[in-house]
Design a protein around this motif. Sequence first.
Motif, PDB file in Angstrom:
ATOM      1  N   MET A  22       1.069  -1.265  -0.078  1.00  0.00           N
ATOM      2  CA  MET A  22      -0.093   0.034  -0.105  1.00  0.00           C
ATOM      3  C   MET A  22       0.855   1.289  -0.031  1.00  0.00           C
ATOM      4  N   ASN A  23       0.563   1.969  -0.917  1.00  0.00           N
ATOM      5  CA  ASN A  23       1.299   3.327  -0.895  1.00  0.00           C
ATOM      6  C   ASN A  23       1.118   4.238   0.224  1.00  0.00           C
ATOM      7  N   ARG A  24       2.123   4.285   1.008  1.00  0.00           N
ATOM      8  CA  ARG A  24       2.085   5.096   2.395  1.00  0.00           C
ATOM      9  C   ARG A  24       1.588   6.567   2.373  1.00  0.00           C
ATOM     10  N   LEU A  25       2.097   7.185   1.170  1.00  0.00           N
ATOM     11  CA  LEU A  25       1.646   8.779   1.108  1.00  0.00           C
ATOM     12  C   LEU A  25       0.130   8.766   0.821  1.00  0.00           C
ATOM     13  N   LYS A  26      -0.374   7.660   0.039  1.00  0.00           N
ATOM     14  CA  LYS A  26      -1.798   7.721  -0.414  1.00  0.00           C
ATOM     15  C   LYS A  26      -2.431   7.488   0.868  1.00  0.00           C
ATOM     16  N   ALA A  27      -2.002   6.354   1.658  1.00  0.00           N
ATOM     17  CA  ALA A  27      -2.992   5.881   2.598  1.00  0.00           C
ATOM     18  C   ALA A  27      -2.860   6.899   3.752  1.00  0.00           C
ATOM     19  N   GLU A  28      -1.864   7.540   3.901  1.00  0.00           N
ATOM     20  CA  GLU A  28      -1.845   8.818   5.006  1.00  0.00           C
ATOM     21  C   GLU A  28      -2.713   9.826   4.313  1.00  0.00           C
ATOM     22  N   GLN A  29      -2.869  10.198   3.232  1.00  0.00           N
ATOM     23  CA  GLN A  29      -3.844  11.237   2.971  1.00  0.00           C
ATOM     24  C   GLN A  29      -4.982  10.903   3.129  1.00  0.00           C
ATOM     25  N   ALA A  30      -5.571   9.576   2.820  1.00  0.00           N
ATOM     26  CA  ALA A  30      -6.731   9.011   3.128  1.00  0.00           C
ATOM     27  C   ALA A  30      -7.208   8.879   4.490  1.00  0.00           C
ATOM     28  N   LEU A  31      -6.202   8.744   5.408  1.00  0.00           N
ATOM     29  CA  LEU A  31      -6.650   8.588   6.573  1.00  0.00           C
ATOM     30  C   LEU A  31      -6.537  10.025   7.536  1.00  0.00           C
ATOM     31  N   LYS A  32      -5.808  11.060   7.040  1.00  0.00           N
ATOM     32  CA  LYS A  32      -5.980  12.361   7.143  1.00  0.00           C
ATOM     33  C   LYS A  32      -7.465  12.699   7.146  1.00  0.00           C
ATOM     34  N   GLN A  33      -8.016  12.591   5.934  1.00  0.00           N
ATOM     35  CA  GLN A  33      -9.334  12.946   5.472  1.00  0.00           C
ATOM     36  C   GLN A  33     -10.412  12.271   6.548  1.00  0.00           C
ATOM     37  N   PHE A  34     -10.081  10.960   6.695  1.00  0.00           N
ATOM     38  CA  PHE A  34     -11.159  10.202   7.502  1.00  0.00           C
ATOM     39  C   PHE A  34     -10.947  10.719   8.753  1.00  0.00           C
ATOM     40  N   LEU A  35     -10.059  11.232   9.519  1.00  0.00           N
ATOM     41  CA  LEU A  35      -9.621  11.646  10.917  1.00  0.00           C
ATOM     42  C   LEU A  35     -10.354  13.067  10.822  1.00  0.00           C
ATOM     43  N   ILE A  36     -10.092  13.906   9.946  1.00  0.00           N
ATOM     44  CA  ILE A  36     -10.909  15.296   9.798  1.00  0.00           C
ATOM     45  C   ILE A  36     -12.199  15.096   9.695  1.00  0.00           C
ATOM     46  N   GLU A  37     -12.870  14.351   9.106  1.00  0.00           N
ATOM     47  CA  GLU A  37     -14.323  14.031   8.953  1.00  0.00           C
ATOM     48  C   GLU A  37     -14.809  13.553  10.415  1.00  0.00           C
ATOM     49  N   ASP A  38     -14.115  12.848  11.020  1.00  0.00           N
ATOM     50  CA  ASP A  38     -14.664  12.207  12.209  1.00  0.00           C
ATOM     51  C   ASP A  38     -14.659  13.257  13.289  1.00  0.00           C
ATOM     52  N   ILE A  39     -13.302  13.745  13.492  1.00  0.00           N
ATOM     53  CA  ILE A  39     -13.133  14.736  14.348  1.00  0.00           C
ATOM     54  C   ILE A  39     -13.789  15.865  14.373  1.00  0.00           C
ATOM     55  N   GLY A  40     -13.667  16.444  13.241  1.00  0.00           N
ATOM     56  CA  GLY A  40     -14.491  17.668  13.033  1.00  0.00           C
ATOM     57  C   GLY A  40     -13.575  18.968  13.547  1.00  0.00           C
ATOM     58  N   ASP A  41     -13.980  19.772  14.264  1.00  0.00           N
ATOM     59  CA  ASP A  41     -13.338  20.755  14.964  1.00  0.00           C
ATOM     60  C   ASP A  41     -12.737  20.400  16.270  1.00  0.00           C
ATOM     61  N   ARG A  42     -13.620  19.426  16.788  1.00  0.00           N
ATOM     62  CA  ARG A  42     -12.809  18.715  18.135  1.00  0.00           C
ATOM     63  C   ARG A  42     -13.331  17.416  18.198  1.00  0.00           C
ATOM     64  N   ASP A  43     -12.677  16.478  19.118  1.00  0.00           N
ATOM     65  CA  ASP A  43     -12.909  15.203  19.652  1.00  0.00           C
ATOM     66  C   ASP A  43     -14.083  15.600  20.925  1.00  0.00           C
ATOM     67  N   VAL A  44     -15.070  15.662  20.898  1.00  0.00           N
ATOM     68  CA  VAL A  44     -15.832  15.505  21.971  1.00  0.00           C
ATOM     69  C   VAL A  44     -15.633  14.469  23.019  1.00  0.00           C
ATOM     70  N   SER A  45     -15.281  13.406  22.842  1.00  0.00           N
ATOM     71  CA  SER A  45     -15.001  12.508  23.843  1.00  0.00           C
ATOM     72  C   SER A  45     -13.468  12.898  24.545  1.00  0.00           C
ATOM     73  N   SER A  46     -12.857  13.915  23.713  1.00  0.00           N
ATOM     74  CA  SER A  46     -11.513  13.933  24.687  1.00  0.00           C
ATOM     75  C   SER A  46     -11.483  15.086  25.235  1.00  0.00           C
ATOM     76  N   VAL A  47     -12.546  15.780  25.494  1.00  0.00           N
ATOM     77  CA  VAL A  47     -12.646  16.960  26.237  1.00  0.00           C
ATOM     78  C   VAL A  47     -12.651  16.814  27.657  1.00  0.00           C
ATOM     79  N   LEU A  48     -12.871  15.456  28.275  1.00  0.00           N
ATOM     80  CA  LEU A  48     -12.964  15.345  29.636  1.00  0.00           C
ATOM     81  C   LEU A  48     -11.723  14.918  30.115  1.00  0.00           C
ATOM     82  N   PHE A  49     -10.684  15.080  29.262  1.00  0.00           N
ATOM     83  CA  PHE A  49      -9.176  14.786  29.720  1.00  0.00           C
ATOM     84  C   PHE A  49      -8.448  15.907  29.273  1.00  0.00           C
ATOM     85  N   THR A  50      -7.230  15.985  30.417  1.00  0.00           N
ATOM     86  CA  THR A  50      -6.209  17.246  30.310  1.00  0.00           C
ATOM     87  C   THR A  50      -4.839  16.536  29.481  1.00  0.00           C
TER      88      THR A  50
END
Length: 152
Positions: A1-29
Motif C-alpha cells: 500500500m502506498n504510504r503517502l496515499k494511505a496517510e492522505q486518506a487517513l487524514k481525511q477520515f480523521l478530519i471528517e470524524d473529529i471535525g472541529d474537536r473530538d467531543v470524547s477527548s474534552v474530558l481529559f487534560t
Amino acid sequence: MNRLKAEQALKQFLIEDIGDRDVSSVLFTDSDAGEAIVRMKQEGIIAGLECYVWGYGMLDASVTVELLKRDGDRVQAGDAVVKLTGPVASLLAGERVLLNLVQRMSAVATLTANCVDALGSSHTRIVDTRKTTPGLRMFEKYAVRAGGGFVI
C-alpha cells in the motif's frame, strides 16, 4: 500500500470524524496518560495494522504504537494486536476511525483467506476486482493481498 496515499486518506477520515474537536477527548487534560490494547473479537486474518502507526503519527507524535502482530497473521479471539500508550485524549481521538478501518480490512483479508483455503488449488487464484468501496479501494485491495489473494 502506498504510504503517502494511505496517510492522505487517513487524514481525511480523521478530519471528517473529529471535525472541529473530538467531543470524547474534552474530558481529559494533556497530562492524562493511558494505555490501550486492541484485541481481536474473533479469529481471522489481521490486516491494516500500519494504519495505527500512520494515524497516530498524524494525530500526536507522543503516542507510542507497538504492533504485536503482522498483517496477514492468523489471529484468535482475544489476541492482542496493538498496544497504544500516550495522552488519553489523543488515544480517543483516533480510536474509532482506526479501529473501523482495521476491522474492515481484517474482514476482507479473512474472507479472502477463507476463499483461498476453500479453493485449495495451486493453479487457480483468488483475485480482487475494481468493485470496491469508494475511498477505501487501496485499503481493500491491500487486505485481499494480506488474505492470500492477488491484485489485478
